[in-house]
Write a protein that holds these residues in place. Structure first.
Motif, mmCIF file in Angstrom:
data_model
loop_
_atom_site.group_PDB
_atom_site.id
_atom_site.type_symbol
_atom_site.label_atom_id
_atom_site.label_comp_id
_atom_site.label_asym_id
_atom_site.label_seq_id
_atom_site.Cartn_x
_atom_site.Cartn_y
_atom_site.Cartn_z
ATOM 1 N N LEU A 1 1.060 -0.954 0.142
ATOM 2 C CA LEU A 1 0.022 -0.317 0.007
ATOM 3 C C LEU A 1 1.114 1.545 -0.283
ATOM 4 C CD1 LEU A 1 -2.188 -1.112 3.180
ATOM 5 C CD2 LEU A 1 -3.573 -0.315 0.552
ATOM 6 N N LEU B 1 3.523 2.777 10.055
ATOM 7 C CA LEU B 1 3.203 2.007 10.453
ATOM 8 C C LEU B 1 2.419 0.738 9.648
ATOM 9 C CD1 LEU B 1 -0.092 3.640 12.302
ATOM 10 C CD2 LEU B 1 2.212 2.745 13.649
ATOM 11 N N ASP C 1 -0.079 -2.268 8.355
ATOM 12 C CA ASP C 1 -0.984 -1.902 7.521
ATOM 13 C C ASP C 1 -1.998 -2.905 8.996
ATOM 14 O OD1 ASP C 1 -0.812 -4.732 7.076
ATOM 15 O OD2 ASP C 1 -2.072 -4.794 5.557
ATOM 16 N N ASP C 2 -1.446 -3.395 9.571
ATOM 17 C CA ASP C 2 -2.757 -4.425 10.206
ATOM 18 C C ASP C 2 -2.529 -3.576 12.417
ATOM 19 O OD1 ASP C 2 -1.477 -7.483 10.635
ATOM 20 O OD2 ASP C 2 -0.576 -6.331 9.191
ATOM 21 N N ILE D 1 -5.559 -13.693 0.637
ATOM 22 C CA ILE D 1 -5.542 -12.589 -1.157
ATOM 23 C C ILE D 1 -5.409 -13.014 -1.776
ATOM 24 C CG2 ILE D 1 -4.486 -10.236 -1.403
ATOM 25 C CD1 ILE D 1 -6.355 -9.746 0.740
ATOM 26 N N VAL D 2 -6.216 -12.567 -3.210
ATOM 27 C CA VAL D 2 -5.316 -13.247 -4.858
ATOM 28 C C VAL D 2 -5.382 -11.794 -5.395
ATOM 29 C CG1 VAL D 2 -6.206 -14.723 -6.693
ATOM 30 C CG2 VAL D 2 -7.148 -15.470 -4.596
ATOM 31 N N SER D 3 -4.660 -11.816 -6.202
ATOM 32 C CA SER D 3 -4.512 -10.743 -7.241
ATOM 33 C C SER D 3 -4.673 -11.686 -8.651
ATOM 34 C CB SER D 3 -3.168 -9.782 -6.879
ATOM 35 O OG SER D 3 -3.158 -8.679 -7.233
ATOM 36 N N SER D 4 -3.131 -11.588 -8.770
ATOM 37 C CA SER D 4 -3.172 -12.011 -10.195
ATOM 38 C C SER D 4 -3.771 -13.595 -10.270
ATOM 39 C CB SER D 4 -1.661 -12.471 -10.895
ATOM 40 O OG SER D 4 -0.993 -12.806 -9.962
ATOM 41 N N GLY D 5 -3.097 -14.633 -8.800
ATOM 42 C CA GLY D 5 -3.788 -15.908 -8.737
ATOM 43 C C GLY D 5 -2.395 -16.622 -9.201
ATOM 44 N N SER D 6 -1.566 -15.930 -9.172
ATOM 45 C CA SER D 6 0.009 -16.864 -9.069
ATOM 46 C C SER D 6 1.201 -17.708 -8.583
ATOM 47 C CB SER D 6 1.330 -15.808 -10.211
ATOM 48 O OG SER D 6 1.506 -14.752 -9.832
HETATM 49 O O1 PRT Z 1 3.749 -5.447 7.183
HETATM 50 P P1 PRT Z 1 2.708 -5.141 7.159
HETATM 51 O O2 PRT Z 1 1.785 -6.271 7.903
HETATM 52 O O3 PRT Z 1 1.931 -3.109 6.592
HETATM 53 O O4 PRT Z 1 1.985 -4.910 5.289
HETATM 54 P P2 PRT Z 1 1.387 -6.857 5.356
HETATM 55 O O5 PRT Z 1 2.825 -8.416 4.547
HETATM 56 O O6 PRT Z 1 0.502 -7.391 5.702
HETATM 57 O O7 PRT Z 1 0.926 -6.749 3.714
HETATM 58 P P3 PRT Z 1 0.985 -6.415 2.400
HETATM 59 O O8 PRT Z 1 1.929 -5.315 2.172
HETATM 60 O O9 PRT Z 1 1.126 -7.467 1.736
HETATM 61 O O10 PRT Z 1 -0.402 -6.071 1.504
HETATM 62 C C1 PRT Z 1 -1.130 -4.407 2.644
HETATM 63 C C2 PRT Z 1 -2.477 -4.825 1.120
HETATM 64 O O11 PRT Z 1 -2.641 -4.976 0.649
HETATM 65 C C3 PRT Z 1 -3.435 -6.263 2.066
HETATM 66 O O12 PRT Z 1 -4.197 -6.053 2.869
HETATM 67 C C4 PRT Z 1 -4.384 -5.709 0.419
HETATM 68 O O13 PRT Z 1 -5.601 -5.650 1.195
HETATM 69 C C5 PRT Z 1 -3.424 -5.494 -0.420
HETATM 70 N N1 PRT Z 1 -3.123 -6.344 -1.210
HETATM 71 C C6 PRT Z 1 -3.397 -5.731 -3.164
HETATM 72 C C7 PRT Z 1 -2.543 -7.542 -1.471
HETATM 73 C C8 PRT Z 1 -2.300 -8.131 -2.280
HETATM 74 N N2 PRT Z 1 -2.838 -7.500 -3.653
HETATM 75 C C9 PRT Z 1 -1.428 -9.107 -2.704
HETATM 76 N N3 PRT Z 1 -1.283 -10.005 -3.635
HETATM 77 N N4 PRT Z 1 -1.862 -8.658 -0.059
HETATM 78 C C10 PRT Z 1 -1.393 -9.663 -0.880
HETATM 79 N N5 PRT Z 1 -1.069 -10.400 -1.392
HETATM 80 C C11 PRT Z 1 -0.418 -11.164 -1.174
HETATM 81 C C12 PRT Z 1 -1.659 -12.350 -0.770
HETATM 82 O O14 PRT Z 1 -1.225 -12.268 -0.018
HETATM 83 C C13 PRT Z 1 -0.342 -13.490 -2.152
HETATM 84 O O15 PRT Z 1 0.195 -13.698 -0.770
HETATM 85 O O16 PRT Z 1 -0.170 -12.136 -2.412
HETATM 86 C C14 PRT Z 1 -0.042 -13.627 -2.853
HETATM 87 C C15 PRT Z 1 -0.902 -13.634 -3.881
HETATM 88 O O17 PRT Z 1 -0.861 -12.453 -5.262
HETATM 89 P P4 PRT Z 1 -1.292 -13.034 -6.766
HETATM 90 O O18 PRT Z 1 0.009 -11.949 -8.137
HETATM 91 O O19 PRT Z 1 0.558 -14.072 -6.985
HETATM 92 O O20 PRT Z 1 -2.318 -13.772 -6.634
#
Ligand code: PRT
Ligand code: ZN
Length: 286
Positions: free
Chosen positions: A15, A51, A53-54, A159-164
């Motif tokens: 973010l 901070l 995000d949590d 969480i899924v974004s691209s699905g990879s």
């Molecule tokens: O350290 P901190 O606690 O601040 O960060 P974090 O590691 O908890 O979160 P971070 O930075 O990974 O993500 C912050 C926010 O981004 C999430 O809460 C979502 O709202 C948003 N977001 C958008 C994503 C993704 N896209 C994402 N792809 N958060 C996580 N992912 C991870 C997912 O967990 C999985 O492991 O990416 C992977 C899936 O991605 P694809 O593209 O392979 O599908």
């Protein structure tokens, strides 16, 4: 005393970059050197807290920060009492249920009696309840996608974004249970003075967002087709029409959303428009 508002943004992660660019595009200057936990703007009454995000929903609910930028997934999971001021359109993703590839799946009842690993026990729990499914939720804080292969759970909710990530771990997405994007959240009891600053910030954010989703279009058209062209690209109030040096032709300038542009391009060309330029808009105040 002059008020100042405090905004919590993610220190580093998915973010951070978009949150900080949005603030910069609003003309707000600040320094965020690596490792900094706090910073103040030099030209706007705002201070930044960097901070995880949590922690952002809780800090905003408690009033440690007045505003925050966080994913809707985190906001709903943390279940804190804050106001969503604006959807920001970035960090779009979904929270989905996934199972090992090759498993037979005929609907969400698949999960009845099974175990699911997730970092989102509240959202998953609410969803399962709404579907009348009784499953065991294993809360884990990271690397959820490996849970089925190590025998920790039979399915995952992540969480899924691209699905990879799912694909690489031999999983397939079977249900999307929540859609998320970054949102600007606010504390529920801000003073009048602080609210006035928040309004200024929102005004700037809206101008930046509008600018991004719209384009400035310039084209040349024969005067005989101007009526048709104006109907296709009416602009904010009406398009600007300027005569070209060549007799019988005009230059038409207008603003329209990018989607609208692609929808209308054939019509514009059929009406005789040529030399069509599409230019990005930095900010737009209507
Ligand atoms: O350290 P901190 O606690 O601040 O960060 P974090 O590691 O908890 O979160 P971070 O930075 O990974 O993500 C912050 C926010 O981004 C999430 O809460 C979502 O709202 C948003 N977001 C958008 C994503 C993704 N896209 C994402 N792809 N958060 C996580 N992912 C991870 C997912 O967990 C999985 O492991 O990416 C992977 C899936 O991605 P694809 O593209 O392979 O599908
Ligand atoms: Zn986090």
């Amino acid at each position: 005393m002059n008020s100042i508002i405090r905004i919590a943004v993610q220190k580093s992660g998915r973010l951070s970059e978009d949150s900080l660019s949005l603030i910069k595009e609003c003309g707000i200057k600040f320094y965020n050197g690596t490792g900094k936990l706090k910073s103040a703007s030099t030209n706007f009454p705002i201070e930044f807290l960097f901070l995880r995000d949590d922690d952002i929903p809780g800090y905003v609910a408690d009033g440690v920060a007045d505003l925050g930028i966080v994913g809707e997934n985190e906001l709903v999971e943390k279940d804190k009492d804050v106001t969503v001021l604006k959807k920001l359109g970035f960090s779009k993703c979904r929270l989905s249920l996934a199972i090992p590839k090759g498993e037979e799946y005929e609907g969400v009842s698949y999960f009845d009696g099974k175990s699911i690993a997730t970092s989102y026990p509240k959202i998953l729990g609410d969803y399962l309840k709404s579907q009348n499914i009784s499953a065991e939720i294993h809360e884990i804080s990271g690397s959820v996608e490996i849970a089925p292969s190590i025998g920790l759970a039979q399915g995952i909710c992540d969480i899924v974004s691209s699905g990879s990530t799912l694909m690489m771990n031999g999983l397939i997405e079977v249900e999307q249970i929540f859609k998320s994007e970054a949102v600007l959240i606010g504390n529920k009891s801000l003073t009048e003075e602080k609210l006035a600053i928040v309004d200024k910030l929102l005004f700037r954010m809206n101008a930046v967002q509008k600018g991004k989703s719209n384009k400035y279009v310039l084209l040349n058209a024969p005067n005989a087709s101007l009526d048709k062209i104006i109907a296709l690209i009416p602009g904010m109030r009406s398009p600007t029409i300027l005569p070209l040096a060549e007799e019988g032709w005009s230059s038409v300038h207008s603003v329209l959303s990018e989607d609208q542009f692609w929808e209308n391009i054939e019509g514009l060309r059929a009406a005789g428009a040529e030399g069509i330029l599409v230019v990005p808009i930095e900010k737009m105040v209507i």
